[in-house]
Scaffold this active site. Structure first.
Site, PDB file in Angstrom:
ATOM      1  N   HIS A  31       0.872  -1.182   0.000  1.00 59.48           N
ATOM      2  CA  HIS A  31       0.000   0.000   0.000  1.00 59.48           C
ATOM      3  C   HIS A  31       0.906   1.229   0.000  1.00 59.48           C
ATOM      4  O   HIS A  31       2.145   1.101  -0.066  1.00 59.48           O
ATOM      5  CB  HIS A  31      -0.935  -0.030   1.215  1.00 59.48           C
ATOM      6  N   HIS A  34       4.114   1.281   2.175  1.00 59.86           N
ATOM      7  CA  HIS A  34       5.297   0.612   1.602  1.00 59.86           C
ATOM      8  C   HIS A  34       5.918   1.474   0.507  1.00 59.86           C
ATOM      9  O   HIS A  34       7.139   1.570   0.389  1.00 59.86           O
ATOM     10  CB  HIS A  34       4.905  -0.730   0.985  1.00 59.86           C
TER      11      HIS A  34
END
Ligand code: AMP
Length: 286
Positions: A31, A34
């Protein structure tokens, strides 16, 4: 982008990368949180390595491991879009071959908070991170603030085992309503998702009380706890004010501080924190 699935192919590909090398360890289901780590690495380092491995040994709850979201094709596309040079995506057998026996115990810093809620969790984290650092040999490793205790456990590991890597802590990425992005959020129903925002609302209340000169750790923690407990769908795990670096209890709320919260919503474990103190995000060293 090279995708290495074995230690041998990782070793060969790693040897071709010019330094400095940044590594971003992940368990996938990527997501924006990250991606922030990957972009930070891309900005700073010449080569970027991402690791993709859902590490069984850090899950104390086998149903949480089974339910952990996995989407390798989407993850590889996201790595590619972020300009990652090399992905290490090993199998379980590649990481833990027959006969594997070593477990790293990070000591007191991993015993409390998440360590108490999830027995064995930080031993699993420390062991796999030590392996991933040894395999990828990074100049820097990029870690998310969302897992604050994890950053402290890894800082302890790096210091204690003299691992030649610098840590960079990247601020927590949030949804529009403040909920910290987490791979587990996809398991929340719309009602649970709304209830989950109480963690951040509680932390915001505590942070603004601190700005208004509240210096009692118990009073600050209570603001978080009461906000979470007001949600019938949420079960509080802990709300604590600790020394940001050692995670020890504090008598007075002076920086560097972390206000940390954990709760379960619909069987999904959620954590969040705010850090109060100058310059802590720049360098995770002790
Ligand atoms: P995970 O895949 O959950 O093991 O997370 C991989 C890395 O991403 C860890 O360093 C996490 O702390 C970091 N991370 C996860 N969620 C966020 C977030 N919302 N903001 C910033 N970093 C995050």
């Amino acid at each position: 982008m090279i995708v290495a699935r074995t230690r041998t192919s990782l070793h060969e590909a790693r040897a071709t990368l010019p330094g400095p090398v940044g590594v971003v360890p992940t368990m996938g289901a990527l997501h924006e949180g990250h991606l922030a780590l990957l972009r930070a690495a891309r900005r700073r380092d010449r080569s970027v390595v991402a690791t993709l491995f859902v590490n069984r040994t850090q899950f104390n709850d086998s149903s949480d491991y089974a339910a952990y979201p996995r989407d390798e094709a989407a993850d590889l596309a996201a790595f590619q879009a972020c300009g990652v040079d090399l992905v290490f995506a090993p199998s379980i057998e590649e990481m833990y071959p027959d006969g594997f026996g070593t477990r790293i115990d990070p000591g007191p810093i991993g015993a409390d908070l998440e360590g108490a809620r999830r027995p064995g969790h930080f031993s699993g984290v420390a062991t796999v991170v030590a392996k991933l650092f040894n395999l990828t040999r990074p100049t820097r490793a990029y870690l998310g603030q969302k897992d604050w205790q994890q950053t402290r456990v890894i800082a302890r590991l790096v210091e204690d085992l003299n691992l030649p890597v610098k840590l960079v802590i990247v601020p927590t990425v949030r949804a529009h309503d403040g909920l910290a992005l987490s791979s587990r959020n996809v398991r929340l129903s719309p009602d649970q998702r709304r209830a989950a925002t109480a963690l951040w609302r509680g932390l915001e209340l505590a942070a603004s009380a601190w700005d208004d000169d509240e210096r009692s750790p118990a009073a600050l923690a209570d603001l978080v706890r009461v906000t979470v407990q007001a949600q019938p769908l949420a079960t509080i795990g802990y709300a604590e004010v600790r020394h940001a670096l050692t995670l020890e209890q504090v008598a007075v709320a002076d920086p560097p501080l972390v206000i940390a919260v954990a709760a379960e919503v619909g069987g999904v474990g959620l954590i969040d924190n705010v850090v109060i103190g100058e310059g802590l995000m720049e360098d995770g060293s002790l």
